[in-house]
Design an enzyme around this catalytic site. Structure first.
Site, PDB file in Angstrom:
ATOM      1  N   ARG A  65     -21.666  -0.479  27.508  1.00 62.38           N
ATOM      2  CA  ARG A  65     -21.178  -0.754  26.158  1.00 62.38           C
ATOM      3  C   ARG A  65     -21.070   0.523  25.316  1.00 62.38           C
ATOM      4  O   ARG A  65     -20.180   0.666  24.473  1.00 62.38           O
ATOM      5  CB  ARG A  65     -22.137  -1.758  25.490  1.00 62.38           C
ATOM      6  CG  ARG A  65     -21.700  -2.227  24.128  1.00 62.38           C
ATOM      7  CD  ARG A  65     -22.535  -3.418  23.676  1.00 62.38           C
ATOM      8  NE  ARG A  65     -22.187  -3.861  22.350  1.00 62.38           N
ATOM      9  CZ  ARG A  65     -23.058  -3.953  21.335  1.00 62.38           C
ATOM     10  NH1 ARG A  65     -24.327  -3.635  21.529  1.00 62.38           N
ATOM     11  NH2 ARG A  65     -22.658  -4.366  20.160  1.00 62.38           N
ATOM     12  N   HIS A  69     -18.020   1.720  22.896  1.00 57.34           N
ATOM     13  CA  HIS A  69     -18.154   2.015  21.466  1.00 57.34           C
ATOM     14  C   HIS A  69     -17.767   3.456  21.161  1.00 57.34           C
ATOM     15  O   HIS A  69     -17.250   3.750  20.091  1.00 57.34           O
ATOM     16  CB  HIS A  69     -19.595   1.741  21.002  1.00 57.34           C
ATOM     17  CG  HIS A  69     -19.858   0.308  20.720  1.00 57.34           C
ATOM     18  ND1 HIS A  69     -20.727  -0.134  19.767  1.00 57.34           N
ATOM     19  CD2 HIS A  69     -19.339  -0.816  21.274  1.00 57.34           C
ATOM     20  CE1 HIS A  69     -20.744  -1.457  19.731  1.00 57.34           C
ATOM     21  NE2 HIS A  69     -19.918  -1.900  20.657  1.00 57.34           N
ATOM     22  N   ASN A  97     -23.883  -1.022  15.894  1.00 58.95           N
ATOM     23  CA  ASN A  97     -24.661  -0.172  16.799  1.00 58.95           C
ATOM     24  C   ASN A  97     -26.139  -0.506  16.770  1.00 58.95           C
ATOM     25  O   ASN A  97     -26.934   0.102  17.481  1.00 58.95           O
ATOM     26  CB  ASN A  97     -24.484   1.308  16.417  1.00 58.95           C
ATOM     27  CG  ASN A  97     -23.163   1.834  16.914  1.00 58.95           C
ATOM     28  OD1 ASN A  97     -22.473   1.170  17.672  1.00 58.95           O
ATOM     29  ND2 ASN A  97     -22.835   3.025  16.484  1.00 58.95           N
ATOM     30  N   HIS A 195     -18.577  -8.361  29.696  1.00 61.50           N
ATOM     31  CA  HIS A 195     -19.565  -9.344  29.236  1.00 61.50           C
ATOM     32  C   HIS A 195     -20.131 -10.183  30.374  1.00 61.50           C
ATOM     33  O   HIS A 195     -20.818 -11.165  30.129  1.00 61.50           O
ATOM     34  CB  HIS A 195     -18.946 -10.238  28.148  1.00 61.50           C
ATOM     35  CG  HIS A 195     -18.719  -9.507  26.861  1.00 61.50           C
ATOM     36  ND1 HIS A 195     -17.971 -10.003  25.822  1.00 61.50           N
ATOM     37  CD2 HIS A 195     -19.150  -8.280  26.441  1.00 61.50           C
ATOM     38  CE1 HIS A 195     -17.947  -9.135  24.822  1.00 61.50           C
ATOM     39  NE2 HIS A 195     -18.648  -8.075  25.182  1.00 61.50           N
TER      40      HIS A 195
HETATM   41  C1  HEM Z   1     -13.073  -7.480  23.396  1.00 54.77           C
HETATM   42  C2  HEM Z   1     -13.775  -7.158  22.340  1.00 54.77           C
HETATM   43  C3  HEM Z   1     -15.269  -7.092  22.353  1.00 54.77           C
HETATM   44  C4  HEM Z   1     -16.109  -7.663  21.455  1.00 54.77           C
HETATM   45  C5  HEM Z   1     -15.706  -8.456  20.231  1.00 54.77           C
HETATM   46  C6  HEM Z   1     -17.450  -7.379  21.874  1.00 54.77           C
HETATM   47  C7  HEM Z   1     -18.595  -7.786  21.191  1.00 54.77           C
HETATM   48  C8  HEM Z   1     -19.872  -7.668  21.676  1.00 54.77           C
HETATM   49  C9  HEM Z   1     -21.055  -8.135  20.997  1.00 54.77           C
HETATM   50  C10 HEM Z   1     -21.079  -8.783  19.619  1.00 54.77           C
HETATM   51  C11 HEM Z   1     -22.121  -7.908  21.798  1.00 54.77           C
HETATM   52  C12 HEM Z   1     -23.578  -8.288  21.552  1.00 54.77           C
HETATM   53  C13 HEM Z   1     -24.290  -7.351  20.613  1.00 54.77           C
HETATM   54  C14 HEM Z   1     -25.638  -7.933  20.264  1.00 54.77           C
HETATM   55  O1  HEM Z   1     -25.671  -8.891  19.480  1.00 54.77           O
HETATM   56  O2  HEM Z   1     -26.671  -7.480  20.810  1.00 54.77           O
HETATM   57  C15 HEM Z   1     -21.611  -7.290  23.002  1.00 54.77           C
HETATM   58  C16 HEM Z   1     -22.388  -6.923  24.065  1.00 54.77           C
HETATM   59  C17 HEM Z   1     -21.903  -6.249  25.165  1.00 54.77           C
HETATM   60  N1  HEM Z   1     -20.623  -5.796  25.329  1.00 54.77           N
HETATM   61 FE1  HEM Z   1     -19.014  -6.270  24.215  1.00 54.77          FE
HETATM   62  N2  HEM Z   1     -17.412  -6.654  23.021  1.00 54.77           N
HETATM   63  C18 HEM Z   1     -16.102  -6.442  23.356  1.00 54.77           C
HETATM   64  C19 HEM Z   1     -15.646  -5.701  24.414  1.00 54.77           C
HETATM   65  C20 HEM Z   1     -16.449  -5.081  25.329  1.00 54.77           C
HETATM   66  C21 HEM Z   1     -15.988  -4.132  26.316  1.00 54.77           C
HETATM   67  C22 HEM Z   1     -14.564  -3.606  26.425  1.00 54.77           C
HETATM   68  C23 HEM Z   1     -17.063  -3.785  27.051  1.00 54.77           C
HETATM   69  C24 HEM Z   1     -17.147  -2.837  28.210  1.00 54.77           C
HETATM   70  C25 HEM Z   1     -16.202  -2.700  29.087  1.00 54.77           C
HETATM   71  C26 HEM Z   1     -18.196  -4.526  26.538  1.00 54.77           C
HETATM   72  C27 HEM Z   1     -19.461  -4.497  27.072  1.00 54.77           C
HETATM   73  C28 HEM Z   1     -20.556  -5.147  26.538  1.00 54.77           C
HETATM   74  C29 HEM Z   1     -21.848  -5.205  27.189  1.00 54.77           C
HETATM   75  C30 HEM Z   1     -22.193  -4.662  28.558  1.00 54.77           C
HETATM   76  C31 HEM Z   1     -22.707  -5.891  26.318  1.00 54.77           C
HETATM   77  C32 HEM Z   1     -24.194  -6.189  26.529  1.00 54.77           C
HETATM   78  C33 HEM Z   1     -25.034  -5.080  25.926  1.00 54.77           C
HETATM   79  C34 HEM Z   1     -26.536  -5.212  26.152  1.00 54.77           C
HETATM   80  O3  HEM Z   1     -26.983  -5.919  27.063  1.00 54.77           O
HETATM   81  O4  HEM Z   1     -27.285  -4.565  25.394  1.00 54.77           O
HETATM   82  N3  HEM Z   1     -17.782  -5.270  25.482  1.00 54.77           N
HETATM   83  N4  HEM Z   1     -20.258  -7.138  22.886  1.00 54.77           N
HETATM   84  C1  LIG Z   2     -29.945   3.327  18.406  1.00 55.29           C
HETATM   85  C2  LIG Z   2     -29.790   3.515  16.972  1.00 55.29           C
HETATM   86  O1  LIG Z   2     -29.639   4.613  16.495  1.00 55.29           O
HETATM   87  N1  LIG Z   2     -29.783   2.421  16.257  1.00 55.29           N
HETATM   88  C3  LIG Z   2     -29.680   2.437  14.826  1.00 55.29           C
HETATM   89  C4  LIG Z   2     -28.550   1.510  14.365  1.00 55.29           C
HETATM   90  O2  LIG Z   2     -28.554   1.394  12.978  1.00 55.29           O
HETATM   91  C5  LIG Z   2     -29.763   0.997  12.380  1.00 55.29           C
HETATM   92  C6  LIG Z   2     -29.559   0.915  10.896  1.00 55.29           C
HETATM   93  O3  LIG Z   2     -28.477   0.100  10.583  1.00 55.29           O
HETATM   94  C7  LIG Z   2     -30.914   1.945  12.719  1.00 55.29           C
HETATM   95  O4  LIG Z   2     -32.131   1.471  12.183  1.00 55.29           O
HETATM   96  C8  LIG Z   2     -31.019   2.072  14.215  1.00 55.29           C
HETATM   97  O5  LIG Z   2     -31.979   3.030  14.552  1.00 55.29           O
END
Ligand code: HEM
Ligand SMILES: CC(=O)N[C@H]1CO[C@H](CO)[C@@H](O)[C@@H]1O
Ligand SMILES: *[C@@H]1O[C@H](CO)[C@@H](O)[C@H](O)[C@H]1NC(C)=O
Ligand SMILES: *[C@@H]1O[C@H](CO)[C@@H](O)[C@H](O)[C@H]1NC(C)=O
Ligand SMILES: *[C@@H]1O[C@H](CO)[C@@H](O)[C@H](O)[C@H]1NC(C)=O
Length: 327
Positions: A65, A69, A97, A195
């Protein structure tokens, strides 16, 4: 009226200039860029990534991810890694983030590379290589990563808000977001497959479970049993609990995501939205029916495209000595 036309012409012109620049930049990357300047670079990245993920499998997802980003905000130039300063709130500290993790892996790789070949390998390339290796270590595909990216010197929190797609986006907004980065509708369907691993915190989808349209209702496009399951995990104001994006493939890169989305069990509105466009819907149905017959190969191809967004090459930018601060 004339003004509108002028404005449109101006924007079309800008778009042309930018797309030509993008092309030129993308051509600045090449395979094995560090072949002579740091021959062991890719090997070092892989070994360190492997070491971290074998100890903590949950790190693979946030590392994938992180590259996404980075690329969607100012291009793949490492701006996601920069710390805020007294005068500047960096991308890292923007709301989307909040849940980025794994910076210690990037730092460990950078330290090892600086020891081996000081000032040669960019943090932006490290992000692209680590994302590839993180996926391949958990049984996902591998792909060749063109390198030669250089690091940017700017990171602004509001850029993250303005450039990262929201989980509440509909298909029109998603397509527009990807198109603005030079990515196709197919890339959207393929990269959303990221995802298939990882987790999400409740606030990213809780609107679908309670009061979806302000009438105390739920999102009608989500499977009702899944809604009940998610409600048992997430109360309306819970900000700390997290759930799997794709249960049963959280730490293993398998095409499970497409089966789930096809069953109306995609976690975000942005996942569910892929069923509302004929191209993305066809892709989901194909992968769900064929157990991901082309997904693994497609994913590598789309990742290479994503990795070329707005890169700095040649003499632009710099090679950071430390990934969390500019030189
Ligand atoms: C299409 C638009 C996308 C949206 C709206 C989106 C949104 C999100 C959101 C909201 C989360 C969860 C964050 C949280 O609440 O902790 C997430 C997690 C994640 N996203 Fe996306 N994402 C998108 C595209 C992508 C793409 C292009 C990739 C990589 C190729 C990706 C890889 C991931 C991964 C691996 C996670 C899990 C992260 C973790 O386990 O900490 N996403 N995404
Ligand atoms: C990993 C990291 O730097 N996370 C930051 C994301 O933003 C919040 C504030 O909005 C920080 O508290 C986190 O450290
Ligand atoms: C940068 O921020 C991280 C947290 O995001 C912190 O652990 C680290 O010490 C900071 N580094 C510098 C050089 O300020
Ligand atoms: C998508 O969202 C935008 C902004 O809210 C809205 O204008 C548009 O009508 C929506 N499109 C679809 C297809 O739902
Ligand atoms: C649901 O949303 C509406 C409109 O925003 C609001 O008036 C109402 O209080 C909300 N209900 C609950 C239970 O949060």
């Amino acid at each position: 009226m004339a003004n509108t036309k002028l404005l449109i012409a101006f924007f079309l012109h800008l778009m042309l200039v930018f797309s030509v620049l993008d092309l030129a930049n993308a051509q600045g990357l090449k395979l094995d860029f560090y072949k002579t300047s740091c021959p062991s670079a890719e090997h070092i990245v892989k070994e360190i990534t492997k070491k971290f993920i074998s100890r903590a499998a949950t790190l693979a997802a946030p590392l994938l991810r992180m590259h996404f980003h980075d690329c969607f905000v100012r291009g793949c130039e490492g701006s996601v890694l920069l710390n805020s300063t007294k005068k500047n709130q960096a991308e890292k500290d923007a709301f989307p983030n909040l849940s980025l993790r794994g910076f210690q892996v990037i730092d460990a790789v950078k330290t090892a590379l600086e020891k081996k070949c000081p000032g040669i390998v960019s943090c932006a390339d490290i992000l692209a290589l680590v994302a590839r290796d993180a996926v391949s270590v958990i049984n996902g595909p591998s792909w060749s990563v063109p390198t030669g990216r250089r690091d940017g010197r700017i990171s602004i929190a509001t850029d993250a808000l303005n450039n990262l797609p929201s989980p509440a986006f509909n298909i029109t907004q998603l397509k527009q977001s990807f198109a603005s980065k030079g990515l196709s509708v197919k890339d959207l369907a393929v990269l959303s497959g990221g995802h298939t691993i990882g987790i999400s915190h409740c606030p990213s989808f809780v609107n679908r479970l309670y009061n979806f349209t302000g009438k105390g209702d739920t999102d009608p496009t989500m499977d009702q049993n899944y809604i009940a399951h998610l409600k048992s995990k997430c109360k309306p104001t819970d900000t700390t609990t997290f759930v799997d994006l794709s249960p049963r493939s959280t730490h293993t890169f398998k095409p499970n995501y497409y089966t789930l989305v096809g069953k109306r069990r995609g976690l975000f509105q942005s996942d569910a939205a892929l069923l509302t466009d004929s191209t993305t819907k066809a892709y989901i149905q194909l992968q769900a029916a064929s157990k991901g017959s082309t997904f693994m190969k497609d994913f590598g191809e789309s990742m290479v495209k994503m990795g070329q967004i707005g890169v700095l090459t040649g003499k632009s930018g710099e090679i950071r000595k430390q990934c969390n601060r500019i030189n």
